[in-house]
Design a protein around this motif. Sequence first.
Motif, PDB file in Angstrom:
ATOM      1  N   ARG A 156     -14.507 -11.231  -2.910  1.00 25.88           N
ATOM      2  CA  ARG A 156     -13.965 -11.013  -1.558  1.00 25.88           C
ATOM      3  C   ARG A 156     -14.172 -12.262  -0.699  1.00 25.88           C
ATOM      4  O   ARG A 156     -13.264 -12.699   0.005  1.00 25.88           O
ATOM      5  N   LYS A 177       0.825  -1.214   0.000  1.00 26.34           N
ATOM      6  CA  LYS A 177       0.000   0.000   0.000  1.00 26.34           C
ATOM      7  C   LYS A 177       0.864   1.271   0.000  1.00 26.34           C
ATOM      8  O   LYS A 177       0.328   2.372  -0.106  1.00 26.34           O
ATOM      9  N   PHE A 225      -2.001 -11.111  -9.056  1.00 24.79           N
ATOM     10  CA  PHE A 225      -1.217  -9.884  -8.958  1.00 24.79           C
ATOM     11  C   PHE A 225      -0.526  -9.533 -10.269  1.00 24.79           C
ATOM     12  O   PHE A 225       0.174  -8.541 -10.335  1.00 24.79           O
ATOM     13  N   HIS A 255      -5.900  -2.090  -3.910  1.00 26.25           N
ATOM     14  CA  HIS A 255      -6.737  -2.722  -2.897  1.00 26.25           C
ATOM     15  C   HIS A 255      -6.231  -4.127  -2.596  1.00 26.25           C
ATOM     16  O   HIS A 255      -5.847  -4.850  -3.516  1.00 26.25           O
ATOM     17  N   LEU A 256      -6.265  -4.501  -1.331  1.00 22.89           N
ATOM     18  CA  LEU A 256      -5.817  -5.855  -0.969  1.00 22.89           C
ATOM     19  C   LEU A 256      -6.898  -6.891  -1.264  1.00 22.89           C
ATOM     20  O   LEU A 256      -6.609  -8.011  -1.657  1.00 22.89           O
ATOM     21  N   GLY A 264      -2.275  -8.963  -3.284  1.00 22.45           N
ATOM     22  CA  GLY A 264      -3.344  -8.594  -2.350  1.00 22.45           C
ATOM     23  C   GLY A 264      -3.400  -9.533  -1.158  1.00 22.45           C
ATOM     24  O   GLY A 264      -2.442 -10.267  -0.870  1.00 22.45           O
ATOM     25  N   TYR A 265      -4.537  -9.498  -0.496  1.00 24.72           N
ATOM     26  CA  TYR A 265      -4.807 -10.267   0.733  1.00 24.72           C
ATOM     27  C   TYR A 265      -4.454 -11.755   0.592  1.00 24.72           C
ATOM     28  O   TYR A 265      -3.697 -12.309   1.373  1.00 24.72           O
ATOM     29  N   ASP A 314      -6.534  -2.245   4.577  1.00 23.32           N
ATOM     30  CA  ASP A 314      -7.257  -2.048   3.320  1.00 23.32           C
ATOM     31  C   ASP A 314      -8.426  -1.088   3.479  1.00 23.32           C
ATOM     32  O   ASP A 314      -8.752  -0.332   2.557  1.00 23.32           O
ATOM     33  N   HIS A 368     -11.727 -14.934  -1.775  1.00 25.65           N
ATOM     34  CA  HIS A 368     -10.360 -14.662  -1.312  1.00 25.65           C
ATOM     35  C   HIS A 368     -10.248 -14.928   0.189  1.00 25.65           C
ATOM     36  O   HIS A 368      -9.273 -15.515   0.651  1.00 25.65           O
TER      37      HIS A 368
END
Lengths: 230, 230
Positions: free
Chosen positions: A94, A28, A152, A85-86, A158-159, A77, A97
């Motif tokens: 979402r 970030k 990615f 954004h993660l 991300g997360y 986030d 993930h």
Amino acid sequence: MEEESSVKLHGMWASPYVLRAKLALNIKGIDFEYIEEDLANKSELVLQHNPVHKKVPVLVHNGLPIAESMIILEYIDETWSDPPHLLPKDPYLRAKHRFWAAYLQETMMILSKTMTNGGKPTEDEMKEYWKKMDMAEELIKAELFSNGCPSFQEAKPGYLDIVLYSFLGTYDVVEEFYGFKHITAERYPFLASWTKALSEVPQVKDATPSSVKVIEILHAMRKNYLQLKG
Amino acid sequence: MEEESSVKLHGMWASPYVLRAKLALNIKGIDFEYIEEDLANKSELVLQHNPVHKKVPVLVHNGLPIAESMIILEYIDETWSDPPHLLPKDPYLRAKHRFWAAYLQETMMILSKTMTNGGKPTEDEMKEYWKKMDMAEELIKAELFSNGCPSFQEAKPGYLDIVLYSFLGTYDVVEEFYGFKHITAERYPFLASWTKALSEVPQVKDATPSSVKVIEILHAMRKNYLQLKG
């Protein structure tokens, strides 16, 4: 007194959970002060900020403490809501993930919880471990990477990438410590190539601790636990 | 073929995890079709929608399956974004609610994981359990309810209330099954009054299964597990 917008991360350099928080802050682009904790002699600050688990990482943002690595990722986030954004924007993605991150966390725990027994997983634990790894290889690819590309490649990690990397990014360490071939390109081509691609992202590479040093500390921990057990 | 905006919940009537999803849907005022699953003989749909854990609840929204109760709660809150909100808006409060929900879930698991051993927690497990309960009583009140009011007095029950209630809402069942006084108003005045207040909210009351029936099924499960172990 905390100054405005102060971000401090209390951690321990070899911890995969601390690595998650470091990666999220790096990705970030958030400036933070890193404070190394002596786990045998934790600072008043960690005890005060995480009185429940007394564990690192603890993120302290403008004096407010946040504990537990997965919750820290969500906090980062949501607080710094500019891209990257993660987590994806779409609620269904979402959920997916989060589901797979929790799944990888559980898989990782099968091995790491054996540490207090000297780092020797039982046959049943290994059976469960391989079963979960086989499923992760097949289903994460099918559900989230149907075009074969890691997420990615289109954006920053991300997360889910962070949780995967905290588990498998140091798989050479795990192989050395537990004494078995953990993820190989032959058995887990998808997980292995995803992990490798992540390890080459500069923000990830810079935060990854040295394998040699992690192996040293794992052996020291195993010795300590075995001594404690008598 | 799924019709537009179809919401289906696959569950098992006595499951506290299914109760979480039911409560969230009720509180948000979302119409849904409830499908009772025979856990000994799960439908093709559950196996297909939750191939990893093969467990209920599974929420199927417009044909897309979401598994794991805590992830379902987040999905519901993000997808139906009108108030009432299950999580607060402020990222720090969200982190706190997530932290304590995960903590209550861990505490609940200490007892529920003993089920496969015939529902007999060891002395060490009970010690850990009471320690965690004592901390929940003291710290959730101090951190989130400093004025003494449960959060849902100002709004509808949310994420943390739902997780608390799925654990303690049926505490009479737990007391009867495990044979010890679980939460008493003397020992845990805060947790006990919070739970009682929740049990009186109509959307919560309507979704809560009968204690007598839950005790029956727990005894049947204990018997089954003990027989399986020979």
